[in-house]
Design an enzyme around this catalytic site. Structure first.
Site, short mmCIF file in Angstrom:
data_model
loop_
_atom_site.label_atom_id
_atom_site.label_comp_id
_atom_site.label_asym_id
_atom_site.label_seq_id
_atom_site.Cartn_x
_atom_site.Cartn_y
_atom_site.Cartn_z
N ASN A 22 112.42 3.12 -4.67
CA ASN A 22 111.68 4.06 -3.81
C ASN A 22 111.58 3.52 -2.38
OD1 ASN A 22 110.56 6.57 -5.20
ND2 ASN A 22 110.22 4.96 -6.73
N HIS A 118 103.80 7.94 -8.42
CA HIS A 118 103.56 7.70 -9.85
C HIS A 118 104.52 8.57 -10.66
CE1 HIS A 118 101.39 6.62 -13.44
NE2 HIS A 118 101.39 7.89 -13.78
N ASP A 154 95.82 5.68 -10.17
CA ASP A 154 96.65 6.89 -10.33
C ASP A 154 95.81 8.15 -10.23
OD1 ASP A 154 98.81 5.19 -10.66
OD2 ASP A 154 98.60 5.15 -12.84
C1 GRF Z 1 108.63 4.04 -9.98
O1 GRF Z 1 108.87 4.74 -11.16
C2 GRF Z 1 107.31 4.44 -9.39
O2 GRF Z 1 106.99 5.77 -9.61
C3 GRF Z 1 106.35 3.55 -10.11
O3 GRF Z 1 107.01 2.33 -10.26
C4 GRF Z 1 108.42 2.55 -10.25
C5 GRF Z 1 108.98 1.70 -9.16
O4 GRF Z 1 110.38 1.77 -9.13
N1 GRF Z 1 105.09 3.47 -9.40
P1 GRF Z 1 111.16 1.21 -7.87
O5 GRF Z 1 110.76 -0.25 -7.72
O6 GRF Z 1 110.77 2.03 -6.68
O7 GRF Z 1 112.61 1.35 -8.21
#
Ligand code: GRF
Length: 210
Positions: A22, A118, A154
């Site tokens: 992300n 989330h 959350d």
């Molecule tokens: C994602 O699924 C996010 O929604 C959650 O943790 C995960 C992180 O994945 N909070 P990344 O490190 O961004 O690949």
């Protein structure tokens, strides 16, 4: 004559604990000249988080603030995080897989200025193992949520959601992959809308990406 343009992009920090996909989506979004944010720092509570290397390779400043030396004193670790963010002039914080339970110290210090993503359609399935729990519950729609962070995990005002349909035969891994694709679209879109609420929405205002 030197050209000086005022930079009205919001200085943001991204907090990670892991792979940082992300974060990568936010880095890519911030590369567009019209995106209203610029990343001043990527910070992790895990010095070995793979995402830190990704951030460094993108030329970003990284900070590793290991939580372990602070033992059980979560707020002391958060004070160090908070001081680092403030010293760098950060105005908005994006949690992106930052695997720490936050205390009221940090949530109050950044109230209204800290976002989280989330992997479920909140308020359904807060916490961990969301894809397994979605399958167990038999929901037909699943997805992800970007929300403002409050004291409750959350929880907090929803800024946007992206939904996918659950298919017969889906496994948690299938769901995780399809939801993650949506996360990468949703987070930049939600951050853009958060920072520039006056921008006319392309989606009628609901910020439901699907
Ligand atoms: C994602 O699924 C996010 O929604 C959650 O943790 C995960 C992180 O994945 N909070 P990344 O490190 O961004 O690949």
């Amino acid at each position: 004559m030197s050209e000086q343009s005022s930079d009205d992009r919001c200085p943001i920090a991204i907090l990670i604990s892991g792979r940082g996909s992300n974060m990568r989506a936010l880095i890519d979004a911030c590369a567009a000249p019209d995106f209203p944010a610029r990343i001043v720092m990527v910070l992790s509570n895990r010095p070995d988080a793979p995402g830190l290397e990704v951030a460094r390779a993108a030329g970003l400043r990284t900070e590793a603030l290991d939580h372990r030396p602070f033992g059980r004193d979560r707020a002391a670790h958060e004070r160090a995080v908070d001081a680092t963010l403030r010293a760098a002039g950060v105005e908005v914080v994006c949690l992106a897989g930052y695997m720490r339970l936050l205390t009221p110290f940090l949530t109050e210090a950044w109230a209204g200025r800290m976002l989280n993503i989330h992997p479920s359609l909140l308020p359904a399935f807060p916490g961990l193992h969301t894809h397994e729990r979605a399958l167990e519950a038999g929901v037909k729609l699943h997805g992800c949520t970007v929300h403002l962070v409050t004291e409750r995990m959350d929880d907090g005002p929803i800024l946007g959601q992206a939904a996918i349909s659950v298919q017969i035969g889906d496994t948690p891994d299938h769901l995780a992959g399809r939801v993650l694709e949506q996360e990468h679209r949703l987070y930049p879109a939600a951050l853009r809308r958060f920072l520039r609420p006056e921008t006319p929405p392309a989606d009628g205002g609901s910020l439901l990406v699907a």
